[in-house]
Design a protein around this motif. Structure first.
Motif, PDB file in Angstrom:
ATOM      1  N   GLU A  15       0.823  -1.208   0.000  1.00 33.40           N
ATOM      2  CA  GLU A  15       0.000   0.000   0.000  1.00 33.40           C
ATOM      3  C   GLU A  15       0.860   1.262   0.000  1.00 33.40           C
ATOM      4  OE1 GLU A  15      -3.645   1.976   2.604  1.00 33.40           O
ATOM      5  OE2 GLU A  15      -2.849  -0.008   3.085  1.00 33.40           O
ATOM      6  N   ASP A  16       1.939   1.264   0.773  1.00 30.27           N
ATOM      7  CA  ASP A  16       2.776   2.455   0.863  1.00 30.27           C
ATOM      8  C   ASP A  16       3.391   2.817  -0.485  1.00 30.27           C
ATOM      9  OD1 ASP A  16       2.215   2.764   3.509  1.00 30.27           O
ATOM     10  OD2 ASP A  16       4.068   1.835   4.230  1.00 30.27           O
ATOM     11  N   ASN A  17       3.913   1.827  -1.198  1.00 30.91           N
ATOM     12  CA  ASN A  17       4.555   2.109  -2.473  1.00 30.91           C
ATOM     13  C   ASN A  17       3.554   2.543  -3.537  1.00 30.91           C
ATOM     14  OD1 ASN A  17       7.228   1.605  -1.684  1.00 30.91           O
ATOM     15  ND2 ASN A  17       6.962  -0.581  -1.938  1.00 30.91           N
ATOM     16  N   MET A  18       2.353   2.016  -3.483  1.00 26.04           N
ATOM     17  CA  MET A  18       1.338   2.418  -4.453  1.00 26.04           C
ATOM     18  C   MET A  18       0.889   3.859  -4.244  1.00 26.04           C
ATOM     19  SD  MET A  18       1.016   0.077  -6.610  1.00 26.04           S
ATOM     20  CE  MET A  18      -0.370   0.801  -7.486  1.00 26.04           C
ATOM     21  N   LYS A  19       1.194   4.415  -3.084  1.00 25.77           N
ATOM     22  CA  LYS A  19       0.810   5.793  -2.801  1.00 25.77           C
ATOM     23  C   LYS A  19       1.969   6.769  -3.022  1.00 25.77           C
ATOM     24  CE  LYS A  19      -2.905   4.798   0.481  1.00 25.77           C
ATOM     25  NZ  LYS A  19      -3.423   4.996   1.861  1.00 25.77           N
ATOM     26  N   LYS A  20       3.065   6.280  -3.578  1.00 20.62           N
ATOM     27  CA  LYS A  20       4.220   7.124  -3.864  1.00 20.62           C
ATOM     28  C   LYS A  20       4.292   7.400  -5.362  1.00 20.62           C
ATOM     29  CE  LYS A  20       8.104   6.339  -1.708  1.00 20.62           C
ATOM     30  NZ  LYS A  20       9.301   5.633  -1.175  1.00 20.62           N
ATOM     31  N   PHE A  21       4.569   8.637  -5.708  1.00 26.13           N
ATOM     32  CA  PHE A  21       4.604   9.056  -7.105  1.00 26.13           C
ATOM     33  C   PHE A  21       5.891   9.831  -7.397  1.00 26.13           C
ATOM     34  CE2 PHE A  21       0.267   8.431  -5.963  1.00 26.13           C
ATOM     35  CZ  PHE A  21      -0.377   7.973  -7.105  1.00 26.13           C
ATOM     36  N   LEU A  22       6.453   9.581  -8.575  1.00 25.44           N
ATOM     37  CA  LEU A  22       7.610  10.336  -9.040  1.00 25.44           C
ATOM     38  C   LEU A  22       7.163  11.216 -10.198  1.00 25.44           C
ATOM     39  CD1 LEU A  22      10.673  10.876  -8.849  1.00 25.44           C
ATOM     40  CD2 LEU A  22      11.004   9.026 -10.522  1.00 25.44           C
ATOM     41  N   ILE A  23       7.218  12.523  -9.988  1.00 28.03           N
ATOM     42  CA  ILE A  23       6.811  13.499 -10.997  1.00 28.03           C
ATOM     43  C   ILE A  23       8.077  14.177 -11.512  1.00 28.03           C
ATOM     44  CG2 ILE A  23       5.285  15.419 -11.520  1.00 28.03           C
ATOM     45  CD1 ILE A  23       3.846  12.968 -10.345  1.00 28.03           C
ATOM     46  N   VAL A  24       8.401  13.953 -12.780  1.00 27.13           N
ATOM     47  CA  VAL A  24       9.678  14.411 -13.341  1.00 27.13           C
ATOM     48  C   VAL A  24       9.446  15.480 -14.399  1.00 27.13           C
ATOM     49  CG1 VAL A  24      11.828  13.719 -14.450  1.00 27.13           C
ATOM     50  CG2 VAL A  24      10.585  12.079 -12.999  1.00 27.13           C
ATOM     51  N   PRO A 100       6.348   2.238  -8.168  1.00 27.33           N
ATOM     52  CA  PRO A 100       5.896   1.450  -9.320  1.00 27.33           C
ATOM     53  C   PRO A 100       5.835   2.302 -10.587  1.00 27.33           C
ATOM     54  CG  PRO A 100       4.069   1.904  -7.830  1.00 27.33           C
ATOM     55  CD  PRO A 100       5.307   2.366  -7.131  1.00 27.33           C
ATOM     56  N   LEU A 101       6.076   1.674 -11.699  1.00 23.08           N
ATOM     57  CA  LEU A 101       6.176   2.396 -12.968  1.00 23.08           C
ATOM     58  C   LEU A 101       4.909   3.179 -13.294  1.00 23.08           C
ATOM     59  CD1 LEU A 101       8.011   2.951 -15.397  1.00 23.08           C
ATOM     60  CD2 LEU A 101       7.026   0.935 -16.497  1.00 23.08           C
ATOM     61  N   GLU A 102       3.743   2.629 -12.919  1.00 27.91           N
ATOM     62  CA  GLU A 102       2.503   3.324 -13.240  1.00 27.91           C
ATOM     63  C   GLU A 102       2.338   4.618 -12.451  1.00 27.91           C
ATOM     64  OE1 GLU A 102       1.095  -0.371 -10.804  1.00 27.91           O
ATOM     65  OE2 GLU A 102       2.803   0.189 -12.059  1.00 27.91           O
ATOM     66  N   ASN A 103       3.189   4.845 -11.449  1.00 31.54           N
ATOM     67  CA  ASN A 103       3.138   6.077 -10.658  1.00 31.54           C
ATOM     68  C   ASN A 103       4.214   7.076 -11.077  1.00 31.54           C
ATOM     69  OD1 ASN A 103       1.065   4.865  -9.325  1.00 31.54           O
ATOM     70  ND2 ASN A 103       2.015   4.872  -7.305  1.00 31.54           N
ATOM     71  N   LEU A 104       4.779   6.847 -12.241  1.00 27.12           N
ATOM     72  CA  LEU A 104       5.757   7.781 -12.810  1.00 27.12           C
ATOM     73  C   LEU A 104       5.054   8.703 -13.800  1.00 27.12           C
ATOM     74  CD1 LEU A 104       8.682   8.755 -13.612  1.00 27.12           C
ATOM     75  CD2 LEU A 104       8.675   6.866 -15.285  1.00 27.12           C
ATOM     76  N   LEU A 105       5.361  10.004 -13.734  1.00 27.97           N
ATOM     77  CA  LEU A 105       4.852  10.967 -14.703  1.00 27.97           C
ATOM     78  C   LEU A 105       6.007  11.831 -15.197  1.00 27.97           C
ATOM     79  CD1 LEU A 105       2.424  12.268 -16.152  1.00 27.97           C
ATOM     80  CD2 LEU A 105       2.251  13.859 -14.215  1.00 27.97           C
ATOM     81  N   ILE A 106       6.229  11.806 -16.516  1.00 24.48           N
ATOM     82  CA  ILE A 106       7.271  12.607 -17.141  1.00 24.48           C
ATOM     83  C   ILE A 106       6.628  13.817 -17.808  1.00 24.48           C
ATOM     84  CG2 ILE A 106       9.120  12.655 -18.854  1.00 24.48           C
ATOM     85  CD1 ILE A 106       9.714  10.742 -16.594  1.00 24.48           C
ATOM     86  N   ILE A 107       7.131  15.010 -17.524  1.00 26.98           N
ATOM     87  CA  ILE A 107       6.601  16.248 -18.098  1.00 26.98           C
ATOM     88  C   ILE A 107       7.595  16.788 -19.113  1.00 26.98           C
ATOM     89  CG2 ILE A 107       5.695  18.540 -17.610  1.00 26.98           C
ATOM     90  CD1 ILE A 107       5.358  17.620 -14.673  1.00 26.98           C
ATOM     91  N   THR A 108       7.117  17.018 -20.338  1.00 26.55           N
ATOM     92  CA  THR A 108       8.028  17.411 -21.408  1.00 26.55           C
ATOM     93  C   THR A 108       7.356  18.338 -22.414  1.00 26.55           C
ATOM     94  OG1 THR A 108       9.491  16.513 -23.118  1.00 26.55           O
ATOM     95  CG2 THR A 108       7.405  15.393 -22.791  1.00 26.55           C
TER      96      THR A 108
END
Length: 205
Positions: A15-24, A100-108
């Motif tokens: 649950e903890d990891n699913m609530k973590k997001f990387l916004i790049v 998790p990869l689905e919680n990655l967002l790349i802004i470009t």
């Protein structure tokens, strides 16, 4: 293949990891690039951070700001690797934080979209964008969320590099604040409501 690409991984299911997001936000470091079109990823994250009262700190391979929204943890990343090596920073922070990869967002930036147009996609080619190309190579997949901000293709033949690395026009500068606000709303929606709901609400808006 790295563990966070395996959807069935024990790390992904916690649950903890699913609530973590990387916004790049993608961009190039240095004052000469600060207000260029190619640096819209940095600009959006700077706007978001200022609005939320966040401060970036220089850490390994980039500047990092941490935030929490309704139980979700956000890591905002501005890579210090320069655009063409963006994947190195993305891979490092995904791995370090077990996101998790689905919680990655790349802004470009995107030349193929009219200025200020927002488009969120869950996969796709690099479209000739060197930052996305390196991310794809490092992650070994084209299936990652990318938020493209339109910068238009208003340049003459042979002047693409000058245009991308050029500064915003006066007209664009006037319109940017509203577009940056909308971009911040997209990020929050992605984190709180998911990618599909966010695509329906923001794409083309």
């Amino acid at each position: 293949m790295f563990w966070f690409f395996k959807r069935s991984s024990k790390y992904d299911s916690t649950e903890d990891n699913m609530k973590k997001f990387l916004i790049v936000g993608l961009g190039n470091i240095g004052d000469k690039y600060h207000n260029t079109r190619h640096n819209i990823g940095f600009k959006i994250l700077d706007f978001f951070a200022e609005a939320e009262g966040l401060t970036f700190e220089t850490q390994k391979l980039g500047d990092i700001a941490n935030h929490k929204i309704k139980g979700r943890s956000l890591i905002l990343l501005k890579p210090s690797t320069y655009m063409n090596l963006s994947g190195k920073a993305v891979l490092y922070w995904l791995t370090k934080e077990k996101i998790p990869l689905e919680n990655l967002l790349i802004i470009t930036d995107d030349l193929n979209l009219p200025f200020g147009t927002l488009r969120l996609k869950i996969k796709g080619s690099d479209g000739g964008h060197n930052g996305l190309k390196d991310i794809q190579d490092k992650l070994n997949t084209i299936k990652y969320n990318r938020f493209r901000f339109g910068i238009s293709d208003a340049f003459s033949k042979g002047r693409q590099i000058d245009y991308v690395l050029g500064e915003w026009s006066e007209e664009e500068v006037e319109k940017l604040p509203e577009r940056l606000t909308k971009s911040s709303e997209l990020i929050k929606s992605f984190v709180l409501s998911g990618v599909n709901t966010t695509m329906n609400a923001f794409n083309g808006k």
